[in-house]
Scaffold this active site. Structure first.
Site, PDB file in Angstrom:
ATOM      1  N   ASP A  89     -87.976  37.877  74.168  1.00  0.00           N
ATOM      2  CA  ASP A  89     -87.749  36.895  75.240  1.00  0.00           C
ATOM      3  C   ASP A  89     -86.897  35.729  74.715  1.00  0.00           C
ATOM      4  O   ASP A  89     -87.352  34.599  74.702  1.00  0.00           O
ATOM      5  CB  ASP A  89     -89.091  36.390  75.802  1.00  0.00           C
ATOM      6  CG  ASP A  89     -89.949  35.688  74.757  1.00  0.00           C
ATOM      7  OD1 ASP A  89     -89.737  35.906  73.541  1.00  0.00           O
ATOM      8  OD2 ASP A  89     -90.824  34.891  75.148  1.00  0.00           O
ATOM      9  N   ASP A  93     -86.500  34.464  68.619  1.00  0.00           N
ATOM     10  CA  ASP A  93     -86.133  35.841  68.979  1.00  0.00           C
ATOM     11  C   ASP A  93     -84.673  36.107  68.604  1.00  0.00           C
ATOM     12  O   ASP A  93     -84.320  37.214  68.169  1.00  0.00           O
ATOM     13  CB  ASP A  93     -86.279  36.075  70.489  1.00  0.00           C
ATOM     14  CG  ASP A  93     -87.664  35.773  71.014  1.00  0.00           C
ATOM     15  OD1 ASP A  93     -88.462  36.687  71.209  1.00  0.00           O
ATOM     16  OD2 ASP A  93     -87.935  34.569  71.240  1.00  0.00           O
ATOM     17  N   ASN A 139     -90.365  33.051  77.227  1.00  0.00           N
ATOM     18  CA  ASN A 139     -89.856  31.698  76.985  1.00  0.00           C
ATOM     19  C   ASN A 139     -89.124  31.153  78.207  1.00  0.00           C
ATOM     20  O   ASN A 139     -89.104  29.946  78.459  1.00  0.00           O
ATOM     21  CB  ASN A 139     -88.911  31.693  75.781  1.00  0.00           C
ATOM     22  CG  ASN A 139     -89.670  31.834  74.479  1.00  0.00           C
ATOM     23  OD1 ASN A 139     -90.751  31.279  74.316  1.00  0.00           O
ATOM     24  ND2 ASN A 139     -89.118  32.595  73.549  1.00  0.00           N
ATOM     25  N   THR A 173     -91.730  40.575  70.426  1.00  0.00           N
ATOM     26  CA  THR A 173     -91.810  39.167  70.025  1.00  0.00           C
ATOM     27  C   THR A 173     -91.883  38.252  71.244  1.00  0.00           C
ATOM     28  O   THR A 173     -91.520  37.082  71.176  1.00  0.00           O
ATOM     29  CB  THR A 173     -90.610  38.769  69.139  1.00  0.00           C
ATOM     30  OG1 THR A 173     -89.404  39.002  69.884  1.00  0.00           O
ATOM     31  CG2 THR A 173     -90.576  39.562  67.850  1.00  0.00           C
ATOM     32  N   PHE A 202     -98.650  31.320  72.362  1.00  0.00           N
ATOM     33  CA  PHE A 202     -97.884  31.478  73.611  1.00  0.00           C
ATOM     34  C   PHE A 202     -97.788  32.927  74.089  1.00  0.00           C
ATOM     35  O   PHE A 202     -98.058  33.218  75.264  1.00  0.00           O
ATOM     36  CB  PHE A 202     -96.468  30.898  73.448  1.00  0.00           C
ATOM     37  CG  PHE A 202     -95.625  31.099  74.679  1.00  0.00           C
ATOM     38  CD1 PHE A 202     -95.714  30.232  75.752  1.00  0.00           C
ATOM     39  CD2 PHE A 202     -94.757  32.182  74.778  1.00  0.00           C
ATOM     40  CE1 PHE A 202     -94.971  30.428  76.910  1.00  0.00           C
ATOM     41  CE2 PHE A 202     -94.004  32.394  75.927  1.00  0.00           C
ATOM     42  CZ  PHE A 202     -94.110  31.512  76.995  1.00  0.00           C
ATOM     43  N   ASN A 203     -97.374  33.858  73.230  1.00  0.00           N
ATOM     44  CA  ASN A 203     -97.157  35.242  73.697  1.00  0.00           C
ATOM     45  C   ASN A 203     -98.450  35.869  74.203  1.00  0.00           C
ATOM     46  O   ASN A 203     -98.428  36.680  75.146  1.00  0.00           O
ATOM     47  CB  ASN A 203     -96.565  36.109  72.573  1.00  0.00           C
ATOM     48  CG  ASN A 203     -95.149  35.717  72.231  1.00  0.00           C
ATOM     49  OD1 ASN A 203     -94.438  35.147  73.058  1.00  0.00           O
ATOM     50  ND2 ASN A 203     -94.739  36.004  71.004  1.00  0.00           N
ATOM     51  N   HIS A 216     -90.951  31.832  64.122  1.00  0.00           N
ATOM     52  CA  HIS A 216     -92.002  32.854  64.217  1.00  0.00           C
ATOM     53  C   HIS A 216     -91.497  34.300  64.221  1.00  0.00           C
ATOM     54  O   HIS A 216     -91.885  35.130  63.390  1.00  0.00           O
ATOM     55  CB  HIS A 216     -92.797  32.645  65.515  1.00  0.00           C
ATOM     56  CG  HIS A 216     -93.129  31.255  65.843  1.00  0.00           C
ATOM     57  ND1 HIS A 216     -94.217  30.620  65.312  1.00  0.00           N
ATOM     58  CD2 HIS A 216     -92.529  30.349  66.669  1.00  0.00           C
ATOM     59  CE1 HIS A 216     -94.293  29.387  65.799  1.00  0.00           C
ATOM     60  NE2 HIS A 216     -93.285  29.201  66.617  1.00  0.00           N
ATOM     61  N   ASP A 217     -90.656  34.611  65.236  1.00  0.00           N
ATOM     62  CA  ASP A 217     -90.350  36.013  65.533  1.00  0.00           C
ATOM     63  C   ASP A 217     -89.599  36.716  64.406  1.00  0.00           C
ATOM     64  O   ASP A 217     -89.739  37.927  64.217  1.00  0.00           O
ATOM     65  CB  ASP A 217     -89.517  36.108  66.813  1.00  0.00           C
ATOM     66  CG  ASP A 217     -90.289  35.636  68.028  1.00  0.00           C
ATOM     67  OD1 ASP A 217     -91.534  35.575  67.959  1.00  0.00           O
ATOM     68  OD2 ASP A 217     -89.653  35.322  69.049  1.00  0.00           O
TER      69      ASP A 217
HETATM   70  C1  BDR Z   1     -93.896  32.601  70.149  1.00  0.00           C
HETATM   71  O1  BDR Z   1     -93.734  32.005  71.427  1.00  0.00           O
HETATM   72  C2  BDR Z   1     -92.379  31.879  71.752  1.00  0.00           C
HETATM   73  O2  BDR Z   1     -92.104  30.616  72.254  1.00  0.00           O
HETATM   74  C3  BDR Z   1     -91.606  32.190  70.508  1.00  0.00           C
HETATM   75  O3  BDR Z   1     -90.378  32.830  70.826  1.00  0.00           O
HETATM   76  C4  BDR Z   1     -92.525  33.086  69.735  1.00  0.00           C
HETATM   77  O4  BDR Z   1     -92.361  34.425  70.118  1.00  0.00           O
HETATM   78  C5  BDR Z   1     -94.532  31.611  69.216  1.00  0.00           C
HETATM   79  O5  BDR Z   1     -95.764  31.209  69.710  1.00  0.00           O
HETATM   80 CA    CA Z   2     -90.454  35.147  71.367  1.00  0.00          CA
END
Ligand code: BDR
Ligand code: CA
Length: 315
Positions: free
Chosen positions: A10, A15, A39, A124, A165-166, A239-240
């Protein structure tokens, strides 16, 4: 043999870097990119995938748009981190890389069915596409080598105090994936927060002096500002990008086996990943869970990927 991979994402700043890693490194064969609402809306995340591939010269990798909302309820977006476009901070022209005519689930079906070897899925974003695919095509589960996802946490969340978040964006989808019986590796905030994009990393990308390097530093500058403002972090995590980095170098991230449950009903904890690191529940492990990362080695991979894509070999 390169690992055949589909990114399900996303984009999203982090990403975007994961796409670059997958496209650049010879250890990975990028079969396709599927997009999902997360996102930002799926229209925006799809456009962003095309934008990143265009700037990076990644051609011939299908990009298929996926689910516009979670399995249940309304979607959420991360405008506060990734901006109105989902990829704020960089200036993009009209993308030349097209979008595939198939939706993400159809693309996953076709690719898993037809590719000669089992394929590694790397989600991701929210797990809506993957869960929908698993429900629609259980007969193709055996064509999945493993699922290496970014999401969750062994500790605190970021969307809520409990939920990352994911996972928060589609808890039911995450629950389906974690209970699928497939080999799942979960790389969460507890690891990604250990690897911030510090000024020396930004300087290395800047020193490349290329349009792609500039795109990267512009993106890091934007997400650096939002992470400072929202979370008080001195430098932003990516993160991703840890997912593909783990595929490239399996020693990069320390994994442990554990049972992971996704909280679906908690009044304050919906979307939380409850990771039984000490085995106190007696539930059998259903995932490999990231607990540590070799930070310098990770950034070397990222910088090398941007360098590689910045200077494509002459044809
Ligand atoms: C995740 O949430 C998204 O905002 C980022 O792309 C990542 O995948 C981090 O919590
Ligand atoms: Ca992401």
């Amino acid at each position: 043999m390169p690992i055949p991979v589909i990114l399900d994402c996303d984009p999203g700043h982090d990403d975007a870097f994961n796409i670059l890693l997958a496209a650049a490194h010879p250890a990975v064969r990028l079969l396709g990119i599927t997009t999902v609402a997360g996102n930002q809306t799926v229209e925006k995340t799809t456009l962003n995938a095309r934008r990143v591939c265009t700037v990076a010269g990644v051609e011939g990798v299908p990009i298929a748009a996926g689910m516009a909302r979670p399995l249940y309820g309304d979607g959420i977006v991360a405008r506060n981190i990734h901006g109105e476009s989902g990829l704020d901070g960089a200036v993009f022209g009209e993308p030349t890389v097209p979008v595939d005519g198939r939706d993400a689930v159809t693309f996953l079906r076709d690719t898993l069915r037809d590719h000669p070897a089992p394929v590694t899925l790397v989600p991701t974003g929210p797990l809506t596409n993957i869960a929908t695919f698993l429900r629609a095509h259980p007969e193709l589960g055996g064509r999945i080598e493993r699922i290496v996802l970014m999401g969750g946490s062994t500790g605190r969340g970021n969307r809520t105090p409990a939920a990352e978040f994911n996972m928060a964006a589609d808890p039911e989808a995450a629950d389906i994936v974690l209970r699928s019986g497939l080999p799942v590796t979960m790389i969460g905030l507890n690891v990604s927060h250990k690897a911030p994009a510090t000024p020396d990393v930004v300087a290395r990308l800047d020193a490349l002096g290329t349009p792609l390097g500039r795109m990267c530093t512009d993106l890091l500058s934007y997400v650096g500002a939002t992470y400072r403002e929202v979370f008080g972090f001195p430098a932003p995590p990516l993160h991703d990008a840890l997912t593909v980095a783990h595929l490239i170098d399996p020693d990069l991230i320390t994994l442990v086996r554990a049972h992971v449950a996704v909280e679906l009903t908690g009044a304050h904890t919906r979307g939380a990943t409850v990771v039984d690191l000490d085995g106190v529940t007696g539930a059998p492990p259903n995932a490999y869970v990231g607990v540590d990362v070799n930070v310098p080695a990770f950034w070397d991979l990222v910088v090398d990927a941007v360098r590689t894509l910045s200077s494509p070999a002459p044809s």
